[in-house]
Write a protein that holds these residues in place. Structure first.
Motif, PDB file in Angstrom:
ATOM      1  N   ALA A  84       2.695  -6.144   7.531  1.00  0.00           N
ATOM      2  CA  ALA A  84       3.776  -5.288   8.014  1.00  0.00           C
ATOM      3  C   ALA A  84       3.360  -3.836   7.831  1.00  0.00           C
ATOM      4  CB  ALA A  84       5.076  -5.571   7.261  1.00  0.00           C
ATOM      5  N   VAL A  85       3.468  -3.058   8.899  1.00  0.00           N
ATOM      6  CA  VAL A  85       2.988  -1.674   8.899  1.00  0.00           C
ATOM      7  C   VAL A  85       4.114  -0.745   9.321  1.00  0.00           C
ATOM      8  CG1 VAL A  85       1.279  -0.061   9.819  1.00  0.00           C
ATOM      9  CG2 VAL A  85       0.663  -2.460   9.496  1.00  0.00           C
ATOM     10  N   TRP A  86       4.425   0.235   8.462  1.00  0.00           N
ATOM     11  CA  TRP A  86       5.443   1.242   8.773  1.00  0.00           C
ATOM     12  C   TRP A  86       4.830   2.382   9.573  1.00  0.00           C
ATOM     13  CZ3 TRP A  86       6.230   6.422   8.269  1.00  0.00           C
ATOM     14  CH2 TRP A  86       7.531   6.901   8.366  1.00  0.00           C
ATOM     15  N   SER A  87       5.595   2.926  10.526  1.00  0.00           N
ATOM     16  CA  SER A  87       5.124   4.073  11.305  1.00  0.00           C
ATOM     17  C   SER A  87       6.312   4.938  11.714  1.00  0.00           C
ATOM     18  CB  SER A  87       4.378   3.601  12.552  1.00  0.00           C
ATOM     19  OG  SER A  87       3.967   4.697  13.353  1.00  0.00           O
ATOM     20  N   ALA A  88       6.054   6.222  11.827  1.00  0.00           N
ATOM     21  CA  ALA A  88       7.088   7.142  12.289  1.00  0.00           C
ATOM     22  C   ALA A  88       7.388   6.963  13.773  1.00  0.00           C
ATOM     23  CB  ALA A  88       6.671   8.589  12.015  1.00  0.00           C
ATOM     24  N   GLY A  89       6.470   6.359  14.529  1.00  0.00           N
ATOM     25  CA  GLY A  89       6.686   6.171  15.957  1.00  0.00           C
ATOM     26  C   GLY A  89       5.855   5.033  16.499  1.00  0.00           C
ATOM     27  N   SER A  90       6.066   4.728  17.768  1.00  0.00           N
ATOM     28  CA  SER A  90       5.362   3.647  18.428  1.00  0.00           C
ATOM     29  C   SER A  90       3.931   4.042  18.762  1.00  0.00           C
ATOM     30  CB  SER A  90       6.101   3.257  19.712  1.00  0.00           C
ATOM     31  OG  SER A  90       5.494   2.159  20.332  1.00  0.00           O
ATOM     32  N   ALA A 111      -7.261   0.617   0.285  1.00  0.00           N
ATOM     33  CA  ALA A 111      -8.425   0.165   1.050  1.00  0.00           C
ATOM     34  C   ALA A 111      -9.476  -0.457   0.133  1.00  0.00           C
ATOM     35  CB  ALA A 111      -9.026   1.333   1.837  1.00  0.00           C
ATOM     36  N   LEU A 112      -9.707   0.151  -1.036  1.00  0.00           N
ATOM     37  CA  LEU A 112     -10.673  -0.397  -1.980  1.00  0.00           C
ATOM     38  C   LEU A 112     -10.206  -1.728  -2.535  1.00  0.00           C
ATOM     39  CD1 LEU A 112     -11.667   2.835  -3.962  1.00  0.00           C
ATOM     40  CD2 LEU A 112     -12.926   1.706  -2.116  1.00  0.00           C
ATOM     41  N   LEU A 113      -8.906  -1.866  -2.686  1.00  0.00           N
ATOM     42  CA  LEU A 113      -8.357  -3.118  -3.211  1.00  0.00           C
ATOM     43  C   LEU A 113      -8.507  -4.250  -2.197  1.00  0.00           C
ATOM     44  CD1 LEU A 113      -6.916  -3.947  -5.840  1.00  0.00           C
ATOM     45  CD2 LEU A 113      -4.744  -3.606  -4.657  1.00  0.00           C
ATOM     46  N   LEU A 114      -8.428  -3.912  -0.903  1.00  0.00           N
ATOM     47  CA  LEU A 114      -8.477  -4.925   0.139  1.00  0.00           C
ATOM     48  C   LEU A 114      -9.893  -5.390   0.454  1.00  0.00           C
ATOM     49  CD1 LEU A 114      -5.831  -3.443   2.569  1.00  0.00           C
ATOM     50  CD2 LEU A 114      -5.723  -5.717   1.558  1.00  0.00           C
ATOM     51  N   LYS A 115     -10.861  -4.511   0.296  1.00  0.00           N
ATOM     52  CA  LYS A 115     -12.227  -4.848   0.676  1.00  0.00           C
ATOM     53  C   LYS A 115     -12.749  -6.010  -0.169  1.00  0.00           C
ATOM     54  CE  LYS A 115     -13.544  -0.295   2.415  1.00  0.00           C
ATOM     55  NZ  LYS A 115     -14.385   0.913   2.201  1.00  0.00           N
ATOM     56  N   ASN A 116     -13.355  -6.950   0.528  1.00  0.00           N
ATOM     57  CA  ASN A 116     -14.024  -8.100  -0.103  1.00  0.00           C
ATOM     58  C   ASN A 116     -13.069  -9.087  -0.767  1.00  0.00           C
ATOM     59  OD1 ASN A 116     -16.600  -7.019   0.582  1.00  0.00           O
ATOM     60  ND2 ASN A 116     -16.452  -5.648  -1.202  1.00  0.00           N
ATOM     61  N   GLN A 117     -11.767  -8.988  -0.468  1.00  0.00           N
ATOM     62  CA  GLN A 117     -10.841  -9.991  -0.987  1.00  0.00           C
ATOM     63  C   GLN A 117     -10.642 -11.102   0.038  1.00  0.00           C
ATOM     64  OE1 GLN A 117      -7.209  -8.280  -2.545  1.00  0.00           O
ATOM     65  NE2 GLN A 117      -8.233  -7.775  -4.445  1.00  0.00           N
ATOM     66  N   ARG A 118     -10.424 -12.309  -0.429  1.00  0.00           N
ATOM     67  CA  ARG A 118     -10.269 -13.466   0.453  1.00  0.00           C
ATOM     68  C   ARG A 118      -9.014 -14.244   0.067  1.00  0.00           C
ATOM     69  NH1 ARG A 118     -13.698 -10.809   2.150  1.00  0.00           N
ATOM     70  NH2 ARG A 118     -15.783 -11.340   2.952  1.00  0.00           N
ATOM     71  N   ALA A 119      -8.113 -14.369   1.031  1.00  0.00           N
ATOM     72  CA  ALA A 119      -6.921 -15.220   0.883  1.00  0.00           C
ATOM     73  C   ALA A 119      -6.169 -14.962  -0.428  1.00  0.00           C
ATOM     74  CB  ALA A 119      -7.311 -16.690   0.996  1.00  0.00           C
ATOM     75  N   GLU A 120      -5.888 -13.698  -0.706  1.00  0.00           N
ATOM     76  CA  GLU A 120      -5.215 -13.323  -1.953  1.00  0.00           C
ATOM     77  C   GLU A 120      -3.704 -13.162  -1.797  1.00  0.00           C
ATOM     78  OE1 GLU A 120      -6.207 -12.773  -5.063  1.00  0.00           O
ATOM     79  OE2 GLU A 120      -8.305 -13.253  -4.747  1.00  0.00           O
ATOM     80  N   TYR A 121      -3.241 -12.787  -0.591  1.00  0.00           N
ATOM     81  CA  TYR A 121      -1.848 -12.357  -0.442  1.00  0.00           C
ATOM     82  C   TYR A 121      -1.135 -13.124   0.669  1.00  0.00           C
ATOM     83  CZ  TYR A 121      -3.851  -8.448  -3.019  1.00  0.00           C
ATOM     84  OH  TYR A 121      -4.517  -7.694  -3.953  1.00  0.00           O
ATOM     85  N   ASP A 122       0.145 -13.382   0.435  1.00  0.00           N
ATOM     86  CA  ASP A 122       1.005 -13.924   1.480  1.00  0.00           C
ATOM     87  C   ASP A 122       1.504 -12.829   2.416  1.00  0.00           C
ATOM     88  OD1 ASP A 122       1.400 -16.882   0.732  1.00  0.00           O
ATOM     89  OD2 ASP A 122       1.765 -15.826  -1.166  1.00  0.00           O
ATOM     90  N   ALA A 123       1.571 -11.605   1.923  1.00  0.00           N
ATOM     91  CA  ALA A 123       1.987 -10.480   2.762  1.00  0.00           C
ATOM     92  C   ALA A 123       1.333  -9.203   2.265  1.00  0.00           C
ATOM     93  CB  ALA A 123       3.511 -10.323   2.764  1.00  0.00           C
ATOM     94  N   VAL A 124       0.984  -8.353   3.223  1.00  0.00           N
ATOM     95  CA  VAL A 124       0.480  -7.014   2.935  1.00  0.00           C
ATOM     96  C   VAL A 124       1.364  -6.027   3.678  1.00  0.00           C
ATOM     97  CG1 VAL A 124      -1.429  -5.385   3.240  1.00  0.00           C
ATOM     98  CG2 VAL A 124      -1.903  -7.750   2.581  1.00  0.00           C
ATOM     99  N   MET A 125       1.892  -5.030   2.956  1.00  0.00           N
ATOM    100  CA  MET A 125       2.734  -4.003   3.569  1.00  0.00           C
ATOM    101  C   MET A 125       2.063  -2.648   3.408  1.00  0.00           C
ATOM    102  SD  MET A 125       6.416  -5.289   2.160  1.00  0.00           S
ATOM    103  CE  MET A 125       5.859  -6.468   0.941  1.00  0.00           C
ATOM    104  N   LEU A 126       1.960  -1.912   4.501  1.00  0.00           N
ATOM    105  CA  LEU A 126       1.315  -0.607   4.475  1.00  0.00           C
ATOM    106  C   LEU A 126       2.309   0.495   4.793  1.00  0.00           C
ATOM    107  CD1 LEU A 126      -2.076  -1.243   6.341  1.00  0.00           C
ATOM    108  CD2 LEU A 126      -1.628  -1.269   3.871  1.00  0.00           C
ATOM    109  N   ASP A 127       2.427   1.426   3.859  1.00  0.00           N
ATOM    110  CA  ASP A 127       3.218   2.644   4.072  1.00  0.00           C
ATOM    111  C   ASP A 127       2.477   3.785   3.390  1.00  0.00           C
ATOM    112  OD1 ASP A 127       5.141   4.504   4.646  1.00  0.00           O
ATOM    113  OD2 ASP A 127       6.606   3.763   3.190  1.00  0.00           O
ATOM    114  N   GLY A 184       0.840  -1.200   0.000  1.00  0.00           N
ATOM    115  CA  GLY A 184       0.000   0.000   0.000  1.00  0.00           C
ATOM    116  C   GLY A 184       0.867   1.239   0.000  1.00  0.00           C
ATOM    117  N   GLY A 185       0.932   1.912  -1.127  1.00  0.00           N
ATOM    118  CA  GLY A 185       1.739   3.117  -1.274  1.00  0.00           C
ATOM    119  C   GLY A 185       3.036   2.846  -2.016  1.00  0.00           C
ATOM    120  N   LEU A 186       3.180   3.450  -3.209  1.00  0.00           N
ATOM    121  CA  LEU A 186       4.412   3.280  -3.985  1.00  0.00           C
ATOM    122  C   LEU A 186       5.546   4.113  -3.429  1.00  0.00           C
ATOM    123  CD1 LEU A 186       6.027   2.310  -6.457  1.00  0.00           C
ATOM    124  CD2 LEU A 186       4.920   4.111  -7.796  1.00  0.00           C
TER     125      LEU A 186
END
Length: 231
Positions: A187-193, A135-151, A76-78
């Motif tokens: 896996a989710v990236w964040s600037a802080g805890s 978010a639109l890509l994720l909605k209503n999908q089932r067992a499509e990905y081995d990993a999802v990364m959000l940035d 999520g996010g190029l």
């Protein structure tokens, strides 16, 4: 004789792009050999000078699923392409990496001079770009990905756009869990805890680990990556 100092390169605005949904404006700058993307009225969102934590986001997630046959990953996010490039380096030749990018101009910038900094990962045949909200890509999908990364933002509590809150809430985490294959990784990236986000991940039935990373190798700002596995 006084030695002349070489003038520092001046920051030059190359392009601007509206974020869909009244999300403000992105501004694309060049300073010498480096590039940065800023949001109007705010600071740097990302820069080619520092991308160590973006690399680690992909490396940490992909090392857990790299040996799976035909691994499929969603980013999520190029951004500036560094997470995509690190994922492609970490995965086998039969993998597929889907990138969801909301702002078409960001894709265009990565296909232009910006792409060289990450090694032009969009040219890799394993990479596919979807110019839409993750978010639109994720909605209503089932067992499509081995990993999802959000940035897609500065983290669960560092949002620059309110629309991203859904991804970090219980509804979004539930949708991500359904979109993951068994033992899939979020896996989710964040600037802080953010202890509250850690607790939400557990309530969404993820096994959670929080990993500290640095913005530039062993230097720079301290960022966080949540690694959450679907049971």
């Amino acid at each position: 004789m006084t030695e002349k100092k070489t003038p520092l390169p001046r920051m030059q605005l190359l392009d601007t792009a509206a974020i869909p949904g009244d999300g403000g404006e992105l501004r694309f700058f060049q300073e010498g050999q480096h590039f940065s993307i800023k949001i109007a009225g705010g600071g740097d969102l990302m820069s080619t000078r520092m991308h160590g934590s973006e690399d680690r986001l992909a490396e940490i997630a992909c090392e857990r699923i790299a040996m799976r046959p035909r691994a499929r990953v969603l980013i999520g996010g190029l951004g500036m392409g560094f997470t995509l490039a690190a994922a492609l380096r970490s995965l086998n030749s039969d993998a597929e990496v889907v990138v969801a990018e909301l702002v078409p101009a960001v894709v265009r910038w990565n296909r232009g001079p910006l792409g060289e900094h990450a090694g032009n990962p969009l040219n890799d045949p394993r990479a596919r770009v979807c110019e839409q909200d993750v978010a639109l890509l994720l909605k209503n999908q089932r067992a499509e990905y081995d990993a999802v990364m959000l940035d897609v933002d500065n983290g669960p509590e560092g949002l620059t756009h309110p629309r991203n809150a859904w991804l970090y809430g219980m509804s979004g985490l539930g949708a991500i869990r359904q979109a993951l294959r068994p033992r899939g990784i979020l896996a989710v990236w964040s600037a802080g805890s953010d202890p509250r986000f850690t607790e939400r991940l557990r309530r969404a039935e993820f096994a959670v680990e929080e990993v500290p990373v640095r913005a530039h190798g062993k230097k720079g700002l301290r960022h966080r990556i949540w690694v959450a596995q679907r049971d």
